[in-house]
Design a protein around this motif. Structure first.
Motif, PDB file in Angstrom:
ATOM      1  N   VAL A 220       0.838  -1.200   0.000  1.00  0.00           N
ATOM      2  CA  VAL A 220       0.000   0.000   0.000  1.00  0.00           C
ATOM      3  C   VAL A 220       0.875   1.253   0.000  1.00  0.00           C
ATOM      4  O   VAL A 220       0.603   2.211  -0.735  1.00  0.00           O
ATOM      5  N   SER A 221       1.921   1.248   0.811  1.00  0.00           N
ATOM      6  CA  SER A 221       2.833   2.401   0.844  1.00  0.00           C
ATOM      7  C   SER A 221       3.474   2.634  -0.519  1.00  0.00           C
ATOM      8  O   SER A 221       3.597   3.781  -0.977  1.00  0.00           O
ATOM      9  N   LEU A 224       0.802   4.151  -2.906  1.00  0.00           N
ATOM     10  CA  LEU A 224       0.564   5.565  -2.600  1.00  0.00           C
ATOM     11  C   LEU A 224       1.722   6.430  -3.094  1.00  0.00           C
ATOM     12  O   LEU A 224       1.508   7.517  -3.649  1.00  0.00           O
ATOM     13  N   ARG A 225       2.934   5.941  -2.888  1.00  0.00           N
ATOM     14  CA  ARG A 225       4.111   6.707  -3.327  1.00  0.00           C
ATOM     15  C   ARG A 225       4.154   6.821  -4.853  1.00  0.00           C
ATOM     16  O   ARG A 225       4.369   7.912  -5.400  1.00  0.00           O
ATOM     17  N   GLN A 228       1.407   9.028  -6.075  1.00  0.00           N
ATOM     18  CA  GLN A 228       1.430  10.347  -5.441  1.00  0.00           C
ATOM     19  C   GLN A 228       0.082  10.660  -4.778  1.00  0.00           C
ATOM     20  O   GLN A 228      -0.475  11.746  -4.919  1.00  0.00           O
ATOM     21  N   LEU A 229      -0.409   9.672  -4.033  1.00  0.00           N
ATOM     22  CA  LEU A 229      -1.648   9.827  -3.273  1.00  0.00           C
ATOM     23  C   LEU A 229      -1.316   9.825  -1.781  1.00  0.00           C
ATOM     24  O   LEU A 229      -0.249   9.363  -1.373  1.00  0.00           O
ATOM     25  N   SER A 230      -2.258  10.334  -0.973  1.00  0.00           N
ATOM     26  CA  SER A 230      -1.971  10.530   0.447  1.00  0.00           C
ATOM     27  C   SER A 230      -2.550   9.453   1.355  1.00  0.00           C
ATOM     28  O   SER A 230      -1.988   9.173   2.416  1.00  0.00           O
ATOM     29  N   ASN A 231      -3.675   8.857   0.967  1.00  0.00           N
ATOM     30  CA  ASN A 231      -4.322   7.900   1.862  1.00  0.00           C
ATOM     31  C   ASN A 231      -5.183   6.930   1.067  1.00  0.00           C
ATOM     32  O   ASN A 231      -5.345   7.074  -0.153  1.00  0.00           O
ATOM     33  N   ARG A 232      -5.763   5.957   1.772  1.00  0.00           N
ATOM     34  CA  ARG A 232      -6.538   4.922   1.087  1.00  0.00           C
ATOM     35  C   ARG A 232      -7.831   5.470   0.495  1.00  0.00           C
ATOM     36  O   ARG A 232      -8.360   4.898  -0.459  1.00  0.00           O
ATOM     37  N   GLU A 234      -8.158   8.423  -1.069  1.00  0.00           N
ATOM     38  CA  GLU A 234      -7.763   8.922  -2.389  1.00  0.00           C
ATOM     39  C   GLU A 234      -7.475   7.758  -3.329  1.00  0.00           C
ATOM     40  O   GLU A 234      -7.803   7.811  -4.523  1.00  0.00           O
ATOM     41  N   LEU A 235      -6.869   6.719  -2.785  1.00  0.00           N
ATOM     42  CA  LEU A 235      -6.564   5.535  -3.587  1.00  0.00           C
ATOM     43  C   LEU A 235      -7.846   4.895  -4.113  1.00  0.00           C
ATOM     44  O   LEU A 235      -7.925   4.497  -5.282  1.00  0.00           O
TER      45      LEU A 235
END
Length: 245
Positions: A220-221, A224-225, A228-232, A234-235
């Motif tokens: 997951v990390s 996100l990286r 370029q998303l901040s949290n689940r 947004e994912l």
């Protein structure tokens, strides 16, 4: 729980040895199992590998791409049960490196994808790569044995819901659009992404994919990286917008 350290190159039947009447009405097929989870391979072997009853002879196993290519080349099975997500490049890489064996007109090695994933891009990817079919791991032992023999005979075999993906993809003359963001993700990261977007908790994802919660968190990390998303949340929106859920 991924088993990437050992391939059971049980080349129990030497190359070219296709003898044996087997069971299942005299049918006989030599199979290699390719999956990075040892427990799953053991379960499949127990379910289908009783040759006298099923006619299926498991002649080798592998846990990653390099092992798979080596075992397939050494044993020359009629059918390979191939997981989509493997260390070293995935099932598509195995298909690419075994293309010459698949193209052998006299003794073709045929591939049947067997995966937990039911995502359209996974199905289409391995079929474009040369697999003869795609079934999910919810399949029963009896149906899997039947699918193996059908693939041996040259048929195309799909779990019912997945056939539509393939028909839609190959009915279109237009190449699918390239999604550069999605292409940054590995196949395993895509799988975790879809499950996160469907609302699964980390523990549920770990259980379904036979990996640890820590490994899920790492995937997951990475997703996100890369996106370029901040949290689940947004994912989830990102995946829904691309119809990956």
């Amino acid at each position: 729980m991924s088993d990437t350290s050992e391939a059971n190159g049980t080349a129990g039947a030497a190359e070219g040895d296709r003898s044996g009447d087997g069971g299942a009405g005299g049918r006989h097929v030599r199979v290699v199992l390719v999956d990075d989870h040892r427990m799953f391979r053991t379960g499949v072997q127990a379910e289908i590998g009783q040759t006298a009853e099923t006619g299926v002879e498991v002649v080798g196993e592998a846990a990653d791409v390099d092992q798979a290519v080596a075992v397939i080349t050494a044993t020359r099975p009629e059918v390979v049960l191939l997981d989509v997500h493997l260390p070293g490049g995935g099932g598509v890489e195995v298909l690419r490196r075994c293309a010459a064996l698949s193209a052998d007109t006299e003794r073709p090695v045929r591939f049947l994808a067997l995966s937990v994933s039911d995502a359209a891009e996974d199905v289409i990817g391995v079929i474009r790569g040369g697999a003869r079919g795609y079934v999910t791991k919810t399949i029963t032992g009896t149906d899997l044995i039947d699918s193996i023999f059908r693939v041996q005979e040259g048929d195309a075999v799909f779990s019912p819901r997945l056939a539509g993906f393939v028909l839609d993809a190959f009915a279109s003359t237009d190449a699918p659009p390239v999604d550069e963001d999605l292409d940054r993700l590995t196949q395993r990261e895509r799988e975790v992404l879809r499950l996160i977007a469907r609302g699964y908790a980390y523990k549920e994802i770990a259980k379904q994919l036979f990996i640890s919660v820590k490994t899920v968190e790492s995937h997951v990390s990475a997703v996100l990286r890369k996106l370029q998303l901040s949290n689940r949340h947004e994912l989830t929106r990102w995946a829904t917008a691309r119809r990956l859920v």
